[in-house]
Design a protein around this motif. Structure first.
Motif, PDB file in Angstrom:
ATOM      1  N   ILE A 153       0.807  -1.225   0.000  1.00 49.70           N
ATOM      2  CA  ILE A 153       0.000   0.000   0.000  1.00 49.70           C
ATOM      3  C   ILE A 153       0.841   1.277   0.000  1.00 49.70           C
ATOM      4  CG2 ILE A 153      -1.603   1.354   1.420  1.00 49.70           C
ATOM      5  CD1 ILE A 153      -3.106  -1.243   1.990  1.00 49.70           C
ATOM      6  N   PRO A 154       1.907   1.387   0.792  1.00 45.49           N
ATOM      7  CA  PRO A 154       2.721   2.607   0.714  1.00 45.49           C
ATOM      8  C   PRO A 154       3.291   2.855  -0.685  1.00 45.49           C
ATOM      9  CG  PRO A 154       3.216   1.425   2.727  1.00 45.49           C
ATOM     10  CD  PRO A 154       2.357   0.517   1.902  1.00 45.49           C
ATOM     11  N   TRP A 155       3.665   1.780  -1.382  1.00 42.07           N
ATOM     12  CA  TRP A 155       4.185   1.966  -2.734  1.00 42.07           C
ATOM     13  C   TRP A 155       3.077   2.400  -3.693  1.00 42.07           C
ATOM     14  CZ3 TRP A 155       8.523   2.938  -5.038  1.00 42.07           C
ATOM     15  CH2 TRP A 155       8.590   2.848  -6.429  1.00 42.07           C
ATOM     16  N   VAL A 156       1.872   1.870  -3.495  1.00 42.98           N
ATOM     17  CA  VAL A 156       0.737   2.312  -4.310  1.00 42.98           C
ATOM     18  C   VAL A 156       0.556   3.821  -4.157  1.00 42.98           C
ATOM     19  CG1 VAL A 156      -1.776   2.232  -4.564  1.00 42.98           C
ATOM     20  CG2 VAL A 156      -0.485   0.112  -4.292  1.00 42.98           C
ATOM     21  N   ALA A 157       0.603   4.280  -2.905  1.00 44.96           N
ATOM     22  CA  ALA A 157       0.416   5.711  -2.642  1.00 44.96           C
ATOM     23  C   ALA A 157       1.490   6.541  -3.340  1.00 44.96           C
ATOM     24  CB  ALA A 157       0.438   5.964  -1.136  1.00 44.96           C
ATOM     25  N   TYR A 158       2.733   6.052  -3.282  1.00 47.00           N
ATOM     26  CA  TYR A 158       3.830   6.789  -3.908  1.00 47.00           C
ATOM     27  C   TYR A 158       3.715   6.765  -5.436  1.00 47.00           C
ATOM     28  CZ  TYR A 158       8.548   7.786  -5.566  1.00 47.00           C
ATOM     29  OH  TYR A 158       9.621   8.298  -6.242  1.00 47.00           O
ATOM     30  N   ALA A 159       3.515   5.576  -6.010  1.00 42.32           N
ATOM     31  CA  ALA A 159       3.511   5.441  -7.467  1.00 42.32           C
ATOM     32  C   ALA A 159       2.294   6.095  -8.109  1.00 42.32           C
ATOM     33  CB  ALA A 159       3.580   3.960  -7.850  1.00 42.32           C
ATOM     34  N   ALA A 160       1.154   6.024  -7.421  1.00 39.68           N
ATOM     35  CA  ALA A 160      -0.073   6.601  -7.966  1.00 39.68           C
ATOM     36  C   ALA A 160      -0.269   8.050  -7.554  1.00 39.68           C
ATOM     37  CB  ALA A 160      -1.273   5.759  -7.538  1.00 39.68           C
TER      38      ALA A 160
END
Length: 211
Positions: A153-160
C-alpha cells in the motif's frame, strides 16, 4: 563434513555435521513453485480503477509456496519468479513482464510476495507440529494479507501519487478474494502436511534454520 575432536587423553572422537546447503530436491521445489505462480497467471486480472493494482490468482501461489515449502525455499521461489519477470518474461497475469512493472503501483505488492512467502513459511515451520486448518488460515492471513498490504500500500500511494489512506481504502476490495485464497491455501497446507510433508519444523536442523 567430518570433524575430529581430540580429548586430552588421546581419545579421538568423530562427529558429522549436517549439510547446510541445498540439495537438488530443494532446487526442484523452488523451480516448481515458481512455475506454479506463473501458471496461475492464466486467470485474467481485474484491475481496480482507484489504485491501478490488478486482482490476480497469483498471490495464492505465494501463500502456497511459503506454506508448503517453508521460509527459505518459499522465498527463493518468488525471487526466481520475479527475476524472470524482471528480465522480460510475460509471467504476470495479463501477460505483463519486464522491469517496468516494478515501477507501477503494483510493484510494492510484487516485491512483497517474497516477504509474504518467507513469513508464511517461517510461521508454518514454527507451528508445524500443531498445524491445523485454523492455524494455517491465520498464518496465511498474517503473511498473505496483513504483511503484504503493509508493504504494497505505501508503494501504491507513492507510485499513484495518492494518499496512503486513499491507497488503503482503494485496496479493500482485494480482501474478500484474498480471504478465499487463504482458505484454499490453508486447506492445501494441511493436506500436504498429512500426505507429503516437505517442511522441517524449526529447530530440527537443515536449511530451514538458516533463514
Amino acid at each position: 563434513m567430518n570433524r575430529n575432536v581430540r580429548k586430552s587423553g588421546g581419545t579421538e572422537l568423530k562427529f558429522e555435521d549436517k549439510d547446510m546447503g541445498m540439495e537438488t530436491r530443494d532446487v526442484a521445489y523452488i523451480a516448481l513453485f515458481a512455475a506454479i505462480v506463473a501458471a496461475l497467471a492464466v486467470f485474467p486480472p481485474i484491475t481496480l480503477p482507484l489504485v491501478g493494482v490488478p486482482i490476480t490468482a497469483q498471490s495464492l501461489g505465494v501463500m502456497l509456496a511459503g506454506g508448503v515449502l517453508g521460509a527459505m525455499r518459499g522465498g527463493l521461489s518468488l525471487i526466481l519468479f520475479l527475476v524472470l519477470v524482471a528480465i522480460g518474461l510475460p509471467l504476470l497475469s495479463g501477460g505483463r513482464g519486464g522491469f517496468g512493472v516494478f515501477l507501477t503501483p503494483s510493484g510494492g505488492f510484487l516485491i512483497g510476495w517474497i516477504f509474504s512467502a518467507a513469513a508464511i513459511g517461517f510461521l508454518t515451520e514454527r507451528f508445524w507440529l500443531k498445524l491445523n486448518f485454523g492455524i494455517a488460515f491465520g498464518i496465511c492471513v498474517i503473511g498473505g494479507i496483513v504483511l503484504l498490504y503493509a508493504i504494497g500500500i505505501p508503494w501504491v500511494a507513492y507510485a499513484a501519487e495518492i494518499s496512503v489512506w486513499t491507497a488503503f481504502t482503494g485496496s479493500l476490495p482485494f480482501i474478500p478474494g484474498d480471504i478465499i485464497k487463504c482458505l484454499i491455501a490453508a486447506t492445501v497446507m494441511v493436506i500436504v502436511k498429512k500426505s507429503y510433508p516437505i517442511i522441517v519444523p524449526r529447530g530440527a536442523g537443515g536449511i530451514h534454520d538458516n533463514v
